[in-house]
Enzyme design. Structure first.
Site, short mmCIF file in Angstrom:
data_model
loop_
_atom_site.label_atom_id
_atom_site.label_comp_id
_atom_site.label_asym_id
_atom_site.label_seq_id
_atom_site.Cartn_x
_atom_site.Cartn_y
_atom_site.Cartn_z
CB ILE A 393 -5.40 -16.33 17.59
CG1 ILE A 393 -3.88 -16.58 17.65
CG2 ILE A 393 -5.72 -14.87 17.38
CD1 ILE A 393 -3.16 -16.17 16.36
N GLY A 394 -5.26 -18.94 19.89
CA GLY A 394 -5.15 -20.39 19.98
C GLY A 394 -4.42 -20.82 21.24
N GLY A 397 -1.32 -27.63 24.27
CA GLY A 397 -0.95 -28.25 25.53
C GLY A 397 0.21 -27.57 26.21
CG MET A 398 4.79 -26.28 25.75
SD MET A 398 6.15 -27.06 24.84
CE MET A 398 7.55 -26.22 25.57
CB VAL A 401 -0.77 -18.80 19.39
CG1 VAL A 401 -0.32 -17.92 18.23
CG2 VAL A 401 0.08 -20.06 19.46
CE LYS A 416 4.59 -22.80 20.45
NZ LYS A 416 5.22 -23.78 19.51
CG ASP A 510 5.01 -32.82 16.81
OD1 ASP A 510 4.29 -33.81 16.56
OD2 ASP A 510 4.66 -31.89 17.54
#
Length: 650
Positions: A393-394, A397-398, A401, A416, A510
Site C-alpha cells: 500500500i506504500g 525511501g527506507m 508498507v 512495515k 521528524d
C-alpha cells in the site's frame, strides 16, 4: 513578517505636506543633476577628443577611446538612476525611500569620470563639486540609516553635521588649500574614513540591533557596498601609493581601461543589491550565493594554480624525454585528471564551507530521498509466517508498507518491512529495529500502536495497527488550505502525542504531515503520530542515538542542522510550527529547489507571516506560528500543548 526596509516609522502617509516638499526636493536635485551633466558634456567631449601618445601607441583612435569612456559613464548613470526612480515610484510616501533614490542618483553620477572632470573644469567646479559632495554624503548617510531610517547608535546623528560640512568644504571651494584635488593622499584618507564609518555602522547594527529581517537586508546592502569600496581601495587608495606613470604612457592607459571596465560591475552591485533588499524576496538566497561563490571560486582558483604548476612540470618532463614542445599533451593529461577530481574536490570543499562558515553539521549531500513512491502491483510480497494476504500500500525511501490479515486477531494490520536493498546495511537495520523498540514502549491513543516486530529469515518487519484514513499530507494536497478550527482539531492530537513522548524522554525529530495519520475508523477521525525511526532518546547513558539520521529538510529545526546531537523537544515544536503554517496557508514557509538554500533559510531567514497569504487569520495565531519557528529554541513555546493553546486563544 515585514521584510521591506520602508517601515511605518518612515512613512509620510500622515504627513502629506512633508511628502510634497520632499518630492519637490527630489525633483529639483534630479533636474539639477541632468542640467549640470548636459551643460558640461559638450566641452568635456571636445577636450577628450584630443589625441595623446598613449592612443597612438595602442593604435586606438581618440574617438573610440572617448566613446568607451562615455559608454561606461552612461551605463553607470542609467544603472543607478533607473533603480532610484523606480524606488520613488513604488514608495513615494516614505521619506527614506525618497532619500535612497536621491542617494542612488547622485552617487551614480559621482562615480563617473565625467563628474570628476566637471568638478575640475574651470567654471563648473562648484556645480560638479556639489554632485560629488551629495554622492559621498549620500552613501555615508545611507549606511548609517539603513534599513529602518534610524541612527544606531543614536549618538551617531551628531556625526552628520561634520560629515556635511567636511564634504561641502573640500568639494565647493577650488581656490582653498583644502580643495579635494589639492589634498592628495589626505583626500583619500578623509573619504575612506567616512566610508568606513558607514561600514562599521552596518556591522554594529547587524550584530547588536538588527532583527532577522533586517539582517537579511543588511547582508544584501553590505555585499553591494563592497563593490564600490573595493574599486575605491584598488584604483584610488592602492594606486596612490605606487609610482605614478606618465599620463600618456601605455601603462596608465591600460590601468584606466581596466578600472573603467571593472567599475561597471563593481559599482552596479550597489543599486542592484539595494533593489533586491527593498523588494520582498527570499533574501536567504544571498547566503547561497556567498556559499557557492566561496566553493566554486576557491576551487577554480586552486585548480587554475595547480594547472599552471603541473603544466610546467609535465612539459619539463616531456622535454627531457622527447625533443620539441609537448605542452598540448601535458595540458590534455592535466585536463582529464582535473575533470575526474573536480566533483570529489567540490564536495569536500562544499562540506568545509558549510561547516566552517555556516555551522551546518549535517551532510545533506548524503541525505537519502524520503519521498513516498506509489505502490507497484508487480512487487512480490514478502512471506511472514504469522500473516497472510499481504498487499503493498506504500513505499518510502527506507521501507515498504503492506496491509495484511492477522489470523490471531482476525483483522487487518499494517506491516512495515525494511527494503531488501537496505537490509544488508547494519546501520539501516539498527535504525529500523530501534523504531520498533521505541514505539513499543509508548502507550498513547495518538501514537501508533505496535503489535509485533522482529526478523524472520532476514525480513525485518514491524507490525502495527492498520489506520484506514489518509495521512495529513494527502489532506493538505486535497484541501489546499485547511481552516483554522480544523487545523487546531488535528494538531491537538499531535500535540498530545508529542507531549507524552517528550515526558518519556523521547524527541521525534521528524514531524511532518506524512507522519500524521487520520484514522477514519472513529468519529471524529483519530489523529495518530507515526514513524519514530529517527527519534532521539534523551538519556546520557544510551548509545542508541545515531546523529547522522536526518529529518525531512522542509521541517528541520536550525539546531538539528548545526548540531543534531544537541536537539531536545523544542526541535519538534519548530517542525510543528512549520507544519501548522503549511496547513493554514497551503505552502511551506521556506521553499527552494536547492537543498543548501533551504537549510540556510531555516538557519537565517525570518519566519514569514501567515497573514500575507491568509488575510483574515487572527494576528495572535500568525504570531504564535512565528514564535514556534523561532531560530533559538529558548524563544519557542515550552511544550506542544502550550503552542496549541495559543492558537485556540483567538
Amino acid at each position: 513578517m515585514i521584510t521591506n526596509p520602508i517601515t511605518s516609522e518612515t512613512s509620510l502617509k500622515s504627513r502629506p505636506a512633508l511628502r510634497r516638499v520632499l518630492l519637490a526636493v527630489w525633483a529639483v536635485i534630479v533636474l539639477y543633476t541632468v542640467y549640470v551633466l548636459g551643460e558640461a558634456i559638450a566641452p568635456h567631449f571636445n577636450n577628450t577628443m584630443k589625441t595623446s601618445m598613449a592612443q597612438n601607441l595602442l593604435g586606438i583612435s581618440s574617438l573610440l577611446q572617448t566613446s568607451f569612456y562615455y559608454i561606461v559613464d552612461i551605463l553607470l548613470v542609467l544603472g543607478f538612476s533607473v533603480i532610484g526612480v523606480m524606488i520613488v515610484m513604488h514608495s513615494s510616501d516614505d521619506w527614506f525611500a525618497i532619500f535612497t533614490s536621491i542617494f542612488l542618483i547622485t552617487f551614480g553620477v559621482r562615480v563617473t569620470d565625467l563628474a570628476n572632470m566637471i568638478a575640475l573644469q574651470p567654471g563648473t567646479e562648484f556645480a560638479g563639486g556639489l554632485l560629488l559632495a551629495m554622492g559621498d554624503i549620500g552613501i555615508v548617510l545611507f549606511t548609517m540609516l539603513f534599513p529602518d531610517g534610524k541612527f544606531t547608535p543614536r549618538w551617531l546623528r551628531f556625526a552628520v553635521p561634520p560629515l556635511v560640512i567636511m564634504m561641502l568644504g573640500i568639494y565647493l571651494f577650488p581656490n582653498a588649500p583644502f580643495f579635494w584635488d589639492k589634498l592628495g593622499q589626505s583626500y583619500l584618507l578623509i573619504t575612506t574614513s567616512w566610508y568606513l564609518v558607514g561600514f562599521f555602522t552596518l556591522i554594529h547594527r547587524y550584530f547588536r540591533r538588527a532583527t532577522l529581517a533586517h539582517k537579511q537586508q543588511i547582508r544584501w546592502v553590505f555585499i553591494g557596498t563592497l563593490g564600490p569600496f573595493l574599486w575605491f581601495i584598488i584604483f584610488q587608495v592602492g594606486l596612490s601609493f605606487l609610482p605614478e606613470p606618465a599620463e600618456s604612457s601605455l601603462a596608465m592607459t591600460a590601468v584606466l581601461l581596466v578600472s573603467r571596465l571593472l567599475s561597471i560591475f563593481l559599482f552596479l552591485m550597489l543599486p542592484l543589491s539595494i533593489s533586491i533588499s527593498i523588494a520582498q524576496t527570499k533574501l536567504f538566497n544571498i547566503d547561497l550565493i556567498i556559499n557557492r561563490s566561496l566553493v566554486y571560486g576557491t576551487l577554480t582558483l586552486a585548480l587554475g594554480l595547480t594547472f599552471a604548476v603541473m603544466l610546467a612540470l609535465i612539459s619539463l618532463v616531456f622535454k627531457n624525454f622527447n625533443q620539441g614542445d609537448q605542452s598540448l599533451v601535458a595540458a590534455t593529461i592535466f585536463s582529464v585528471s582535473a575533470g575526474a577530481l573536480f566533483q570529489p574536490a567540490r564536495k569536500k570543499l562544499q562540506r568545509f564551507v558549510d561547516r566552517f562558515f555556516y555551522h551546518i553539521e549535517i551532510d545533506y549531500q548524503k541525505t537519502p530521498s524520503d519521498v513516498l513512491i506509489a505502490p507497484d502491483a508487480s512487487s512480490t510480497a514478502p512471506k511472514i509466517s504469522s500473516y497472510y494476504d499481504l498487499k503493498l500500500i506504500g513505499r518510502g525511501g527506507m521501507a515498504e508498507v503492506y496491509r495484511a490479515t492477522s489470523p490471531s486477531r482476525n483483522k487487518s494490520v499494517a506491516i512495515k518491512v525494511l527494503r531488501a536493498a537496505l537490509a544488508d546495511d547494519d546501520s539501516f537495520r539498527k535504525r529500523f529495529m530501534r523504531e520498533a523498540e521505541i514505539i513499543s514502549r509508548l502507550e498513547h491513543p495518538n501514537i501508533v500502536n505496535i503489535i509485533d516486530f522482529g526478523d524472520e529469515n532476514g525480513i525485518y518487519h514491524i507490525v502495527m495497527e492498520h489506520l484506514s484514513g489518509p495521512d495529513l499530507n494527502n489532506l493538505i494536497k486535497q484541501e489546499k488550505q485547511i481552516t483554522l478550527p480544523k487545523t487546531i482539531s488535528i494538531l491537538r492530537g499531535v500535540a498530545d502525542a508529542l507531549d507524552y513522548a517528550h515526558k518519556n524522554g523521547l524527541v521525534h525529530r521528524d514531524i511532518k504531515p506524512s507522519n500524521v495519520m487520520l484514522d477514519s475508523s472513529t468519529i471524529p477521525a483519530r489523529v495518530v503520530l507515526t514513524d519514530f525511526g529517527i527519534a532521539k532518546i534523551i538519556d546520557s547513558q544510551t548509545l542508541m542515538t545515531n546523529t547522522n539520521m536526518l529529518g525531512t529538510l522542509d521541517y528541520i529545526a536550525p539546531e538539528q542542522i548545526q548540531a543534531s546531537a544537541e536537539v531536545d523537544s523544542r526541535a519538534d515544536i519548530y517542525a510543528l510550527g512549520v507544519m501548522t503554517y503549511q496547513m493554514i496557508t497551503g505552502t511551506l514557509p521556506f521553499e527552494h529547489p536547492s537543498t543548501g538554500a533551504l537549510l540556510l533559510a531555516h538557519l537565517n531567514a525570518p519566519p514569514p507571516d501567515a497573514r500575507a497569504l491568509v488575510r483574515d487569520l487572527p494576528r495572535n495565531v500568525a504570531h504564535s506560528i512565528q514564535q514556534a519557528m523561532a531560530k533559538k529554541p529558548e524563544n519557542r513555546p515550552a511544550t506542544a500543548g502550550e503552542f496549541i493553546a495559543t492558537l485556540e486563544n483567538t
